[in-house]
Design a protein around this motif. Structure first.
Motif, PDB file in Angstrom:
ATOM      1  N   GLU A 118      65.509  50.432 -56.395  1.00 21.63           N
ATOM      2  CA  GLU A 118      64.640  50.792 -57.515  1.00 21.63           C
ATOM      3  C   GLU A 118      65.474  51.327 -58.676  1.00 21.63           C
ATOM      4  N   ASP A 119      66.421  52.180 -58.379  1.00 21.63           N
ATOM      5  CA  ASP A 119      67.275  52.745 -59.428  1.00 21.63           C
ATOM      6  C   ASP A 119      68.097  51.659 -60.113  1.00 21.63           C
ATOM      7  N   LEU A 120      68.567  50.668 -59.346  1.00 24.23           N
ATOM      8  CA  LEU A 120      69.318  49.569 -59.936  1.00 24.23           C
ATOM      9  C   LEU A 120      68.429  48.762 -60.880  1.00 24.23           C
ATOM     10  N   ALA A 121      67.233  48.430 -60.438  1.00 25.48           N
ATOM     11  CA  ALA A 121      66.310  47.667 -61.302  1.00 25.48           C
ATOM     12  C   ALA A 121      65.994  48.448 -62.572  1.00 25.48           C
ATOM     13  N   MET A 122      65.754  49.741 -62.423  1.00 19.65           N
ATOM     14  CA  MET A 122      65.431  50.573 -63.592  1.00 19.65           C
ATOM     15  C   MET A 122      66.633  50.677 -64.536  1.00 19.65           C
ATOM     16  N   LEU A 123      67.835  50.696 -63.975  1.00 16.27           N
ATOM     17  CA  LEU A 123      69.046  50.752 -64.783  1.00 16.27           C
ATOM     18  C   LEU A 123      69.235  49.459 -65.582  1.00 16.27           C
ATOM     19  N   VAL A 125      66.974  46.934 -66.276  1.00 15.42           N
ATOM     20  CA  VAL A 125      65.862  46.443 -67.103  1.00 15.42           C
ATOM     21  C   VAL A 125      65.480  47.516 -68.111  1.00 15.42           C
ATOM     22  N   PRO A 126      65.568  47.195 -69.398  1.00 17.10           N
ATOM     23  CA  PRO A 126      65.216  48.197 -70.415  1.00 17.10           C
ATOM     24  C   PRO A 126      63.784  48.689 -70.258  1.00 17.10           C
ATOM     25  N   ASN A 127      63.578  49.940 -70.602  1.00 19.29           N
ATOM     26  CA  ASN A 127      62.250  50.528 -70.538  1.00 19.29           C
ATOM     27  C   ASN A 127      61.334  49.777 -71.498  1.00 19.29           C
ATOM     28  N   SER A 128      60.106  49.494 -71.058  1.00 20.57           N
ATOM     29  CA  SER A 128      59.127  48.830 -71.921  1.00 20.57           C
ATOM     30  C   SER A 128      57.731  49.111 -71.374  1.00 20.57           C
ATOM     31  N   ASP A 129      56.733  48.668 -72.120  1.00 20.28           N
ATOM     32  CA  ASP A 129      55.352  48.840 -71.654  1.00 20.28           C
ATOM     33  C   ASP A 129      54.813  47.545 -71.046  1.00 20.28           C
ATOM     34  N   GLU A 130      55.706  46.595 -70.719  1.00 20.31           N
ATOM     35  CA  GLU A 130      55.277  45.377 -70.038  1.00 20.31           C
ATOM     36  C   GLU A 130      54.764  45.766 -68.653  1.00 20.31           C
ATOM     37  N   PRO A 131      53.648  45.144 -68.211  1.00 18.51           N
ATOM     38  CA  PRO A 131      53.038  45.534 -66.928  1.00 18.51           C
ATOM     39  C   PRO A 131      53.997  45.543 -65.738  1.00 18.51           C
ATOM     40  N   ALA A 132      54.863  44.554 -65.624  1.00 22.42           N
ATOM     41  CA  ALA A 132      55.792  44.517 -64.483  1.00 22.42           C
ATOM     42  C   ALA A 132      56.763  45.697 -64.534  1.00 22.42           C
ATOM     43  N   ARG A 133      57.245  46.040 -65.721  1.00 26.13           N
ATOM     44  CA  ARG A 133      58.187  47.167 -65.860  1.00 26.13           C
ATOM     45  C   ARG A 133      57.487  48.483 -65.559  1.00 26.13           C
ATOM     46  N   VAL A 134      56.232  48.607 -65.992  1.00 23.92           N
ATOM     47  CA  VAL A 134      55.452  49.813 -65.714  1.00 23.92           C
ATOM     48  C   VAL A 134      55.227  49.948 -64.208  1.00 23.92           C
ATOM     49  N   LEU A 136      57.103  48.682 -61.816  1.00 28.01           N
ATOM     50  CA  LEU A 136      58.404  49.003 -61.224  1.00 28.01           C
ATOM     51  C   LEU A 136      58.680  50.500 -61.339  1.00 28.01           C
ATOM     52  N   GLU A 137      58.420  51.047 -62.490  1.00 28.34           N
ATOM     53  CA  GLU A 137      58.690  52.467 -62.714  1.00 28.34           C
ATOM     54  C   GLU A 137      57.781  53.352 -61.870  1.00 28.34           C
ATOM     55  N   ALA A 138      56.564  52.893 -61.623  1.00 31.13           N
ATOM     56  CA  ALA A 138      55.608  53.697 -60.848  1.00 31.13           C
ATOM     57  C   ALA A 138      56.029  53.804 -59.382  1.00 31.13           C
ATOM     58  N   VAL A 165      61.707  39.419 -64.681  1.00 25.12           N
ATOM     59  CA  VAL A 165      60.946  38.180 -64.697  1.00 25.12           C
ATOM     60  C   VAL A 165      59.664  38.341 -63.890  1.00 25.12           C
ATOM     61  N   ARG A 166      59.793  38.981 -62.737  1.00 21.42           N
ATOM     62  CA  ARG A 166      58.602  39.255 -61.918  1.00 21.42           C
ATOM     63  C   ARG A 166      58.859  40.428 -60.989  1.00 21.42           C
ATOM     64  N   PHE A 167      57.761  41.083 -60.659  1.00 21.56           N
ATOM     65  CA  PHE A 167      57.763  42.220 -59.745  1.00 21.56           C
ATOM     66  C   PHE A 167      56.561  42.004 -58.846  1.00 21.56           C
ATOM     67  N   VAL A 168      56.812  41.614 -57.593  1.00 19.95           N
ATOM     68  CA  VAL A 168      55.726  41.219 -56.694  1.00 19.95           C
ATOM     69  C   VAL A 168      55.748  42.090 -55.447  1.00 19.95           C
TER      70      VAL A 168
END
Length: 182
Positions: A118-123, A125-134, A136-138, A165-168
């Motif tokens: 999770e920390d690697l993905a967060m590192l 992928v830039p922070n954004s309000d895109e649903p997949a990024r949100v 991931l952060e949750a 690209v995707r978070f499933v």
């Protein structure tokens, strides 16, 4: 093949059991829910046409069993390289491992553990309000995949350098696998 689009798919191991307090963490096996979720993710990867040039994974039992179940759903044999450094690794260690990937591999699957994945993905992928990024952060639940893409070489991948690209999550494919304890 030093440039071009690269894809890094991160897979967190599936849900494991804590039934035997005498077992080392490394030796924990998947529970029934974890086996179901991993096979489901394998089927999702197959239906989406996912292909990997290289697979690298933690040798912990729950990762070995996760990949066996993913294989069942995926319908193809996966031949991971087992790397002990991935077991409970930090994002920095995981990124060091990514930097070592051969430029001949454009699509790599990395299978491991939280919080490092999770920390690697967060590192990356830039922070954004895109649903997949949100999402991931949750929370990065068990048996979840995060597919990241970037341009360039593995050795140059740096913070903020990839796009999600995707978070499933398994629950996205079968609501019965939804929140309990992910």
């Amino acid at each position: 093949m030093t440039a071009g689009t690269k894809t890094l798919t991160l897979l967190r191991h599936a849900k494991s059991g804590w039934d035997d307090p005498a077992l080392r963490d490394y030796d924990r096996a998947l529970n029934a829910r974890g086996k179901r979720a991993a096979a489901l993710i394998g089927g999702y990867l197959r239906s989406g046409g996912a292909v990997f040039d290289h697979i690298i994974a933690s040798p912990a039992l729950r990762v070995v069993e996760t990949l066996a179940q993913v294989e069942t759903g995926y319908g193809r044999t996966l031949a991971p390289e087992w790397d002990r450094r991935i077991y409970l690794a930090s994002a920095v260690t995981l990124l060091d491992i990514v930097h070592e990937f051969s430029e001949d591999s454009a699509r790599v699957l990395l299978v491991g553990h939280n919080p490092g994945l999770e920390d690697l993905a967060m590192l990356l992928v830039p922070n954004s309000d895109e649903p997949a990024r949100v999402a991931l952060e949750a929370k990065y639940p068990t048996a979840t995949i995060a597919e990241l893409a970037f341009e360039g070489s593995w050795a140059d991948l740096a913070a903020g350098g990839a796009r999600l690209v995707r978070f499933v999550r398994p629950r996205d494919l079968d609501p019965a696998l939804g929140p309990e304890e992910d």
